[in-house]
Design a protein around this motif. Structure first.
Motif, short mmCIF file in Angstrom:
data_model
loop_
_atom_site.label_atom_id
_atom_site.label_comp_id
_atom_site.label_asym_id
_atom_site.label_seq_id
_atom_site.Cartn_x
_atom_site.Cartn_y
_atom_site.Cartn_z
N GLU A 268 24.55 -14.57 -59.06
CA GLU A 268 24.96 -13.43 -59.84
C GLU A 268 24.19 -13.48 -61.14
OE1 GLU A 268 29.27 -12.62 -61.50
OE2 GLU A 268 29.19 -12.54 -59.31
N ALA A 269 23.58 -12.36 -61.50
CA ALA A 269 22.83 -12.31 -62.77
C ALA A 269 23.82 -12.38 -63.94
CB ALA A 269 22.02 -11.03 -62.85
N VAL A 270 23.33 -12.84 -65.09
CA VAL A 270 24.18 -12.89 -66.28
C VAL A 270 24.62 -11.47 -66.61
CG1 VAL A 270 24.28 -13.48 -68.73
CG2 VAL A 270 22.98 -14.92 -67.15
N GLY A 271 25.94 -11.24 -66.68
CA GLY A 271 26.46 -9.91 -66.97
C GLY A 271 26.50 -9.01 -65.74
N GLY A 272 26.11 -9.52 -64.59
CA GLY A 272 26.07 -8.70 -63.38
C GLY A 272 27.42 -8.68 -62.68
N THR A 273 27.56 -7.80 -61.72
CA THR A 273 28.85 -7.69 -61.04
C THR A 273 28.74 -7.95 -59.54
OG1 THR A 273 28.43 -5.33 -60.98
CG2 THR A 273 29.95 -6.11 -62.67
N THR A 274 27.51 -7.97 -59.02
CA THR A 274 27.37 -8.22 -57.59
C THR A 274 26.61 -9.50 -57.35
OG1 THR A 274 25.39 -6.86 -57.67
CG2 THR A 274 27.40 -5.81 -56.82
N ARG A 275 26.89 -10.14 -56.24
CA ARG A 275 26.14 -11.35 -55.90
C ARG A 275 25.01 -10.96 -54.95
NH1 ARG A 275 28.48 -15.84 -57.83
NH2 ARG A 275 27.09 -17.20 -56.66
N ILE A 276 23.83 -11.50 -55.20
CA ILE A 276 22.72 -11.20 -54.31
C ILE A 276 22.34 -12.47 -53.55
CG2 ILE A 276 21.75 -9.27 -55.62
CD1 ILE A 276 19.79 -11.27 -56.81
N THR A 277 21.78 -12.26 -52.37
CA THR A 277 21.41 -13.39 -51.54
C THR A 277 19.96 -13.77 -51.82
OG1 THR A 277 22.84 -12.48 -49.86
CG2 THR A 277 21.30 -14.18 -49.14
N VAL A 278 19.71 -15.05 -51.99
CA VAL A 278 18.33 -15.49 -52.15
C VAL A 278 18.04 -16.64 -51.19
CG1 VAL A 278 17.96 -14.84 -54.56
CG2 VAL A 278 18.97 -17.06 -54.02
N ASP A 279 16.78 -16.69 -50.79
CA ASP A 279 16.32 -17.76 -49.92
C ASP A 279 15.15 -18.46 -50.60
OD1 ASP A 279 15.34 -19.35 -47.84
OD2 ASP A 279 14.15 -17.68 -47.04
N ALA A 280 15.48 -19.38 -51.48
CA ALA A 280 14.42 -20.12 -52.18
C ALA A 280 14.58 -21.60 -51.87
CB ALA A 280 14.50 -19.87 -53.68
N ARG A 281 13.48 -22.23 -51.48
CA ARG A 281 13.55 -23.66 -51.25
C ARG A 281 13.48 -24.38 -52.60
NH1 ARG A 281 9.13 -27.45 -48.12
NH2 ARG A 281 10.50 -29.24 -47.80
N VAL A 282 14.38 -25.32 -52.79
CA VAL A 282 14.41 -26.01 -54.08
C VAL A 282 13.68 -27.34 -54.01
CG1 VAL A 282 15.86 -27.04 -55.86
CG2 VAL A 282 16.58 -24.93 -54.73
N VAL A 283 12.69 -27.49 -54.87
CA VAL A 283 12.04 -28.78 -55.07
C VAL A 283 12.29 -29.14 -56.54
CG1 VAL A 283 9.85 -30.02 -55.12
CG2 VAL A 283 10.27 -28.34 -53.32
#
Ligand SMILES: Nc1ncnc2c1ncn2[C@@H]1O[C@H](COP(=O)(O)OP(=O)(O)OP(=O)(O)O)[C@@H](O)[C@H]1O
Ligand SMILES: [Mg+2]
Length: 467
Positions: free
Chosen positions: A262-277
């Motif tokens: 959820e973005a700062v101040g946002g109201t909806t959650r978005i889906t992300v597919d990022a590999r974390v290193v």
């Protein structure tokens, strides 16, 4: 810095008129009256541009230009040719002059040509630097056992989607490992997005990672995408993860658990597919014990741990890395590579490199700029602090629980390197001082992963040893 211009003309009137007008243009100007003086001046440092008269007593302008090119002087050259002497002007251009101006001189025209010539020179330098940066194949250089193992681990981890946590001291190559993992993964066509958790102020990091909605805080004048979103389909590299605050850690953990944000101040959650290193130079276990790092986040991140060893533990890679960086900077600066004489080679292999590969790279860049000749000697490296060179202590061996065998190896290695430096890399004298056969010294050095020298004479010596 002001561009430097050298005027070469035998007429005092031309010299003073040109000097005056070019100085007024803001250049630093010198003048000499012959081709010989010009060549002499060029042995004492570089200039950016030479304004060269074709008609000179003694060596003429074209001969001077040819000599300058032979000596690889890379200054831009503008010729002053006699009226109607097109033939010599054409020859000058073939010899690499930028342009020519005809006599009688129009000062205005000369200033214009000089300006263009300097601009082209600057563009060429920028172009070269850019190309070198693009060409710089992001390869992990090194043939030590540790490096080969590291490459193998990277190759195995890359094609999976597994999270990777990279450990290593400052400057060991953690970021390079992260980029290599991305480049070898199926995500390579998507973005590699880097976040330096230590460099971003605490109050901005959430907006940086997750984005923000316009008006959510003072300064949020428009919507902004966060780094996680930018890395969708690709890789997000969380550098210096050990410096992330507990509050941010909690949010990152949630993203990893739910794959949404959820973005700062946002109201909806978005889906992300990022590999974390992620990468750190801290001991995260200790940070966890001290209450600075969340254990649950640690377990999420530490799926595939990769350890990048300090440079001092892979000394045999030092000459390879030094050559690699030397070639890189030669391209970038448009200069020839410099070799290392045996004394210099001994020093760089023996120096403990507290700043690891990054420090080595900086030292090579410094040598490329500061050392005038084609070869680097131990004197050129006197700025390296030699005090920690002999690092063997009984205390150290005790602390590390070294076996007698390993402790002896370490001591022998340091003693050989130290003696080699004192003897300026001369193998025969080093062997004599240490009271061993030269062949024995070569064998020892090879088992310690040390490169004796690349000087032709010593290669012959080595040949003798083999027979
Ligand atoms: N094995 C290697 N081969 C070639 N270049 C290397 C190697 N290791 C590191 N480098 C180069 O050394 C420099 C430092 O490496 P990098 O930035 O990856 O280190 P780091 O561990 O992230 O450092 P820091 O702790 O300072 O962030 C970079 O220019 C990198 O390209
Ligand atoms: Mg880094």
């Amino acid at each position: 810095m002001k561009p430097t211009i050298l005027i070469v003309d035998d007429e005092p009137g031309v010299r003073s008129a040109l000097s005056g007008v070019l100085r007024d243009e803001g250049y630093s100007v010198e003048a000499v009256s012959s081709g010989e003086d010009c060549l002499d001046r060029m042995t004492r440092g570089t200039v950016d541009l030479i304004v060269l008269d074709v008609w000179l007593p003694g060596m003429d302008g074209l001969a001077t230009l040819a000599r300058l090119r032979e000596r690889q002087v890379d200054a831009q050259v503008v010729l002053i040719s006699g009226h109607g002497n097109i033939e010599s002007a054409v020859r000058a251009i073939k010899l690499g002059a930028f342009d020519f101006v005809e006599k009688p001189l129009s000062l205005e025209k000369t200033v214009l040509v000089v300006r263009n010539a300097l601009r082209q020179r600057r563009l060429e330098a920028e172009n070269r630097a850019l190309r070198a940066r693009v060409d710089r194949t992001q390869t992990m250089v090194g043939e030590s056992y540790a490096m080969r193992q590291l490459r193998e681990q990277v190759a195995m981890a890359a094609p999976t989607n597994g999270r990777v946590l990279i450990y290593g001291e400052n400057g060991t190559g953690k970021e390079l490992v992260a980029r290599t993992i991305h480049a070898l993964s199926r995500r390579r066509h998507a973005a590699f997005v880097e976040v330096n958790c230590a460099a971003i102020p605490e109050e901005l990091i959430e907006s940086e990672l997750f984005g923000h909605v316009r008006g959510s805080f003072t300064g949020a004048v428009s919507d902004r995408r966060g780094k996680f979103e930018m890395a969708d389909g690709g890789t997000i590299f969380l550098d210096e993860i050990g410096d992330m605050s507990l509050k941010t850690q909690a949010k990152v953990l949630r993203v990893l658990q739910e794959q949404t944000l959820e973005a700062v101040g946002g109201t909806t959650r978005i889906t992300v597919d990022a590999r974390v290193v992620a990468a750190t130079n801290k001991d995260l276990q200790a940070e966890i014990r001290a209450g600075h790092f969340r254990e649950d986040l640690y377990f999420r991140l530490n799926v595939i741990p990769i350890f990048v060893p300090p440079l001092r533990e892979r000394a045999e890679d030092i000459p390879l890395l030094a050559d690699h960086f030397m070639a890189e900077f030669a391209r970038e600066y448009g200069k020839r590579v410099k070799t290392f004489d045996p004394g210099a080679l001994a020093i760089i292999q023996q120096y403990p490199w507290p700043g690891n590969v990054r420090e080595l790279r900086n030292v090579i860049e410094r040598l490329m700029i500061m050392v005038p000749g084609d070869s680097t000697s131990s004197a050129d490296l006197s700025f390296l602090d030699h005090t920690p060179l002999v690092r063997f202590h009984v205390e150290e061996a005790l602390a590390a629980h070294l076996s007698l065998h390993d402790a002896r190896d370490r001591f022998e290695r340091d003693l050989i390197l130290r003696t080699l430096t004192e003897q300026q890399g001369n193998m025969s004298r080093t062997a004599e001082v240490l009271g061993v056969e030269r062949s024995n010294l070569y064998r020892k050095m090879r088992t310690f992963g040390l490169t004796p020298s690349r000087r032709p004479e010593t290669e012959e010596e080595e040949g003798e040893v083999r027979t």
